[in-house]
Design a protein around this motif. Structure first.
Motif, PDB file in Angstrom:
ATOM      1  N   PRO A  90       0.804  -1.220   0.000  1.00 41.64           N
ATOM      2  CA  PRO A  90       0.000   0.000   0.000  1.00 41.64           C
ATOM      3  C   PRO A  90       0.839   1.273   0.000  1.00 41.64           C
ATOM      4  O   PRO A  90       0.387   2.325  -0.469  1.00 41.64           O
ATOM      5  CB  PRO A  90      -0.832  -0.107   1.284  1.00 41.64           C
ATOM      6  CG  PRO A  90      -0.068  -1.036   2.159  1.00 41.64           C
ATOM      7  CD  PRO A  90       0.611  -1.994   1.238  1.00 41.64           C
ATOM      8  N   LEU A  91       2.072   1.209   0.522  1.00 44.37           N
ATOM      9  CA  LEU A  91       2.945   2.383   0.502  1.00 44.37           C
ATOM     10  C   LEU A  91       3.229   2.790  -0.939  1.00 44.37           C
ATOM     11  O   LEU A  91       3.216   3.980  -1.277  1.00 44.37           O
ATOM     12  CB  LEU A  91       4.258   2.075   1.225  1.00 44.37           C
ATOM     13  CG  LEU A  91       5.305   3.204   1.188  1.00 44.37           C
ATOM     14  CD1 LEU A  91       5.023   4.217   2.287  1.00 44.37           C
ATOM     15  CD2 LEU A  91       6.724   2.655   1.325  1.00 44.37           C
ATOM     16  N   ARG A  92       3.481   1.796  -1.779  1.00 44.60           N
ATOM     17  CA  ARG A  92       3.766   2.044  -3.192  1.00 44.60           C
ATOM     18  C   ARG A  92       2.462   2.331  -3.924  1.00 44.60           C
ATOM     19  O   ARG A  92       1.681   1.448  -4.208  1.00 44.60           O
ATOM     20  CB  ARG A  92       4.452   0.829  -3.808  1.00 44.60           C
ATOM     21  CG  ARG A  92       5.792   0.482  -3.198  1.00 44.60           C
ATOM     22  CD  ARG A  92       6.240  -0.902  -3.635  1.00 44.60           C
ATOM     23  NE  ARG A  92       7.553  -1.245  -3.102  1.00 44.60           N
ATOM     24  CZ  ARG A  92       8.020  -2.502  -3.043  1.00 44.60           C
ATOM     25  NH1 ARG A  92       7.262  -3.498  -3.481  1.00 44.60           N
ATOM     26  NH2 ARG A  92       9.222  -2.745  -2.561  1.00 44.60           N
ATOM     27  N   GLY A  93       2.230   3.555  -4.189  1.00 45.30           N
ATOM     28  CA  GLY A  93       1.020   3.967  -4.887  1.00 45.30           C
ATOM     29  C   GLY A  93       0.198   4.909  -4.050  1.00 45.30           C
ATOM     30  O   GLY A  93      -0.072   6.041  -4.453  1.00 45.30           O
ATOM     31  N   ASP A  94      -0.199   4.472  -2.846  1.00 45.48           N
ATOM     32  CA  ASP A  94      -1.014   5.325  -1.988  1.00 45.48           C
ATOM     33  C   ASP A  94      -0.218   6.490  -1.410  1.00 45.48           C
ATOM     34  O   ASP A  94      -0.732   7.599  -1.287  1.00 45.48           O
ATOM     35  CB  ASP A  94      -1.607   4.509  -0.828  1.00 45.48           C
ATOM     36  CG  ASP A  94      -2.721   3.585  -1.292  1.00 45.48           C
ATOM     37  OD1 ASP A  94      -3.292   3.836  -2.366  1.00 45.48           O
ATOM     38  OD2 ASP A  94      -3.021   2.608  -0.581  1.00 45.48           O
ATOM     39  N   THR A  95       1.034   6.232  -1.019  1.00 48.65           N
ATOM     40  CA  THR A  95       1.852   7.265  -0.374  1.00 48.65           C
ATOM     41  C   THR A  95       2.934   7.798  -1.292  1.00 48.65           C
ATOM     42  O   THR A  95       3.158   9.004  -1.385  1.00 48.65           O
ATOM     43  CB  THR A  95       2.497   6.716   0.913  1.00 48.65           C
ATOM     44  OG1 THR A  95       1.483   6.213   1.785  1.00 48.65           O
ATOM     45  CG2 THR A  95       3.277   7.815   1.642  1.00 48.65           C
ATOM     46  N   VAL A  96       3.617   6.905  -1.980  1.00 50.03           N
ATOM     47  CA  VAL A  96       4.724   7.309  -2.843  1.00 50.03           C
ATOM     48  C   VAL A  96       4.623   6.565  -4.165  1.00 50.03           C
ATOM     49  O   VAL A  96       4.289   5.374  -4.202  1.00 50.03           O
ATOM     50  CB  VAL A  96       6.092   7.045  -2.146  1.00 50.03           C
ATOM     51  CG1 VAL A  96       6.253   5.602  -1.753  1.00 50.03           C
ATOM     52  CG2 VAL A  96       7.255   7.494  -3.017  1.00 50.03           C
ATOM     53  N   ILE A 169       2.999   9.465 -16.053  1.00 51.37           N
ATOM     54  CA  ILE A 169       2.649  10.421 -14.998  1.00 51.37           C
ATOM     55  C   ILE A 169       1.232  10.144 -14.500  1.00 51.37           C
ATOM     56  O   ILE A 169       0.971  10.151 -13.293  1.00 51.37           O
ATOM     57  CB  ILE A 169       2.781  11.864 -15.517  1.00 51.37           C
ATOM     58  CG1 ILE A 169       4.240  12.184 -15.836  1.00 51.37           C
ATOM     59  CG2 ILE A 169       2.241  12.857 -14.476  1.00 51.37           C
ATOM     60  CD1 ILE A 169       4.439  13.517 -16.548  1.00 51.37           C
ATOM     61  N   ALA A 170       0.304   9.869 -15.429  1.00 51.31           N
ATOM     62  CA  ALA A 170      -1.072   9.543 -15.043  1.00 51.31           C
ATOM     63  C   ALA A 170      -1.108   8.294 -14.174  1.00 51.31           C
ATOM     64  O   ALA A 170      -1.832   8.234 -13.162  1.00 51.31           O
ATOM     65  CB  ALA A 170      -1.928   9.350 -16.287  1.00 51.31           C
ATOM     66  N   LEU A 171      -0.323   7.282 -14.535  1.00 45.09           N
ATOM     67  CA  LEU A 171      -0.253   6.052 -13.747  1.00 45.09           C
ATOM     68  C   LEU A 171       0.278   6.335 -12.345  1.00 45.09           C
ATOM     69  O   LEU A 171      -0.248   5.827 -11.349  1.00 45.09           O
ATOM     70  CB  LEU A 171       0.638   5.035 -14.462  1.00 45.09           C
ATOM     71  CG  LEU A 171       0.843   3.686 -13.771  1.00 45.09           C
ATOM     72  CD1 LEU A 171      -0.488   2.965 -13.593  1.00 45.09           C
ATOM     73  CD2 LEU A 171       1.808   2.813 -14.572  1.00 45.09           C
ATOM     74  N   ALA A 172       1.308   7.167 -12.257  1.00 46.20           N
ATOM     75  CA  ALA A 172       1.885   7.500 -10.953  1.00 46.20           C
ATOM     76  C   ALA A 172       0.887   8.252 -10.072  1.00 46.20           C
ATOM     77  O   ALA A 172       0.887   8.100  -8.844  1.00 46.20           O
ATOM     78  CB  ALA A 172       3.152   8.327 -11.138  1.00 46.20           C
ATOM     79  N   LEU A 173       0.030   9.065 -10.699  1.00 46.78           N
ATOM     80  CA  LEU A 173      -0.931   9.867  -9.937  1.00 46.78           C
ATOM     81  C   LEU A 173      -2.235   9.129  -9.658  1.00 46.78           C
ATOM     82  O   LEU A 173      -3.109   9.663  -8.965  1.00 46.78           O
ATOM     83  CB  LEU A 173      -1.252  11.154 -10.705  1.00 46.78           C
ATOM     84  CG  LEU A 173      -0.110  12.148 -10.914  1.00 46.78           C
ATOM     85  CD1 LEU A 173      -0.592  13.318 -11.764  1.00 46.78           C
ATOM     86  CD2 LEU A 173       0.440  12.647  -9.588  1.00 46.78           C
ATOM     87  N   SER A 176      -3.413   8.927  -6.025  1.00 45.47           N
ATOM     88  CA  SER A 176      -3.262  10.176  -5.257  1.00 45.47           C
ATOM     89  C   SER A 176      -2.134  10.108  -4.228  1.00 45.47           C
ATOM     90  O   SER A 176      -2.347  10.277  -3.029  1.00 45.47           O
ATOM     91  CB  SER A 176      -4.580  10.518  -4.549  1.00 45.47           C
ATOM     92  OG  SER A 176      -5.647  10.598  -5.458  1.00 45.47           O
ATOM     93  N   PRO A 177      -0.900   9.846  -4.669  1.00 45.08           N
ATOM     94  CA  PRO A 177       0.216   9.771  -3.720  1.00 45.08           C
ATOM     95  C   PRO A 177       0.562  11.138  -3.145  1.00 45.08           C
ATOM     96  O   PRO A 177       0.204  12.177  -3.712  1.00 45.08           O
ATOM     97  CB  PRO A 177       1.358   9.240  -4.590  1.00 45.08           C
ATOM     98  CG  PRO A 177       1.043   9.765  -5.954  1.00 45.08           C
ATOM     99  CD  PRO A 177      -0.459   9.700  -6.060  1.00 45.08           C
ATOM    100  N   LYS A 178       1.276  11.118  -2.029  1.00 45.85           N
ATOM    101  CA  LYS A 178       1.755  12.344  -1.411  1.00 45.85           C
ATOM    102  C   LYS A 178       3.160  12.705  -1.901  1.00 45.85           C
ATOM    103  O   LYS A 178       3.547  13.875  -1.888  1.00 45.85           O
ATOM    104  CB  LYS A 178       1.777  12.194   0.113  1.00 45.85           C
ATOM    105  CG  LYS A 178       0.425  11.877   0.735  1.00 45.85           C
ATOM    106  CD  LYS A 178       0.568  11.621   2.228  1.00 45.85           C
ATOM    107  CE  LYS A 178      -0.769  11.238   2.864  1.00 45.85           C
ATOM    108  NZ  LYS A 178      -0.620  10.923   4.307  1.00 45.85           N
ATOM    109  N   VAL A 179       3.910  11.668  -2.289  1.00 46.09           N
ATOM    110  CA  VAL A 179       5.295  11.850  -2.729  1.00 46.09           C
ATOM    111  C   VAL A 179       5.440  11.264  -4.125  1.00 46.09           C
ATOM    112  O   VAL A 179       5.015  10.133  -4.385  1.00 46.09           O
ATOM    113  CB  VAL A 179       6.282  11.158  -1.772  1.00 46.09           C
ATOM    114  CG1 VAL A 179       7.723  11.326  -2.270  1.00 46.09           C
ATOM    115  CG2 VAL A 179       6.146  11.708  -0.359  1.00 46.09           C
TER     116      VAL A 179
END
Length: 354
Positions: A90-96, A169-173, A176-179
């Motif tokens: 969950p860290l990968r994607g949700d947070t960063v 970039i769309a995939l990374a966002l 809704s990550p914070k980092v």
């Protein structure tokens, strides 16, 4: 300069070593770095300096069987090195999240781009397939992909390099990550598309309040997107500070060499481009002293024998050079002029559309 808030990324004495046949490669050797909420920090330096290794360590993407990560590594107040595989998911994607350097390799070639983004959304969010596709379409619109509804059903090879990077970039966002970690996102693109992607990243960062670690070897790109710049050499940060201050008053010989070795508008036809002599050191056999000493025209005997400690020039500007206070670099004015030319040449206010 972004207003300092909560620390989103904190690296303390980060060390990353890789096992190889008959040797150990010390790719990162004691990195200290903090990234505040809503702040953009650029890591710059030559290829092999440890920028991408540092970035991937934040998400623990290196193969665990041959990688050793030590020191302190926190994201949003959580100890990443203490996390289990289930906690990392969950860290990968949700947070960063990360924007990779080459999206053609990062995206799966046998699935449409829209399907890959929708799958990521459904993995992290309890939504239907139709809702996930609708969110993917909204992301395509946000990153300004032409004909977004049609491009959702395109395969990676059917998109141009610029569109693939926007899709990345769309995939990374998508969650809704914070980092956001950006690993040289403009390297494989032509100059016009590079500018468009940089402007898009800058706009999204301001709109969403993202913290970004931006890896690049292009000082011009760092000038335009970063609040702070950290200069890496041989696995260490040798200088870091506010972007404008570091470029106007560089205090490490390597920083000045990078500034002077970049082509800019002040270079006259027939004039030779300045280069940094020699080559970066072997990371499996680093010298006992300053790693840059063999290439540095200011080095003295002590530089070859003693590893320089971090020297705080003020609250935000730090440097690792034994002679940083002693020397009054004659090149400072030239380096500052080069920095100004870099900023003026790369971007024109009339180009503020992506």
């Amino acid at each position: 300069m972004a207003e300092q808030g909560k620390t989103m990324v904190r690296l303390h004495d980060l060390r990353v070593t890789f096992k190889a046949p008959g040797k150990t490669i010390r790719a990162v050797s004691g990195v200290d770095l903090e990234v505040a909420e809503g702040e953009v920090v650029a890591l710059i330096g030559e290829s092999g300096s440890g920028k991408s290794v540092t970035l991937r360590s934040i998400m623990r993407l290196h193969p665990e069987s041959r990688t050793r990560i030590e020191g302190g590594l926190e994201v949003d107040g959580r100890d990443v090195l203490a996390m289990t595989g289930r906690e990392l998911s969950p860290l990968r994607g949700d947070t960063v999240a990360m924007i990779f350097q080459e999206p053609l390799l990062a995206l799966d070639p046998v699935y449409t781009v829209g399907a890959q983004i929708a799958e990521t959304i459904r993995r992290h969010r309890k939504v239907s397939a139709a809702e996930a596709r609708a969110q993917a379409l909204a992301l395509f619109e946000k990153v300004r992909i032409p004909s977004p509804a049609r491009r959702l059903d395109a395969y990676p090879h059917e998109m141009s390099g610029g569109m693939r990077q926007r899709a990345m970039i769309a995939l990374a966002l998508s969650c809704s990550p914070k980092v956001l970690l950006a690993d040289e996102p403009t390297t494989a693109l032509d100059a016009t598309v590079q500018i468009q992607i940089l402007l898009l990243l800058r706009e999204l960062q301001r709109e969403l309040g993202l913290s970004i670690v931006f890896v690049t070897h292009d000082i011009g790109a760092a000038v335009e997107v970063a609040d702070r710049i950290a200069v890496m050499y041989a696995g260490r940060i040798v200088e870091q500070g506010p972007a404008a201050q570091l470029l106007a008053q560089p205090r490490h010989p390597y920083t000045m060499s990078l500034l002077q070795s970049r082509s800019h508008g002040a270079l006259q036809k027939g004039q030779r481009l300045q280069t940094i002599p020699g080559a970066p050191p072997d990371l499996s056999n680093l010298p006992p002293g300053c790693a840059f000493a063999p290439r540095c025209s200011y080095a003295v005997a002590a530089c070859q024998a003693q590893q320089p400690a971090e020297l705080r020039l003020d609250a935000q500007h730090a440097v690792r050079c034994l002679r940083a206070q002693e020397l009054q670099f004659a090149e400072v004015a030239n380096a500052a002029a080069a920095a100004a030319a870099i900023s003026n040449d790369l971007f024109d206010p009339t180009k503020e559309t992506a």
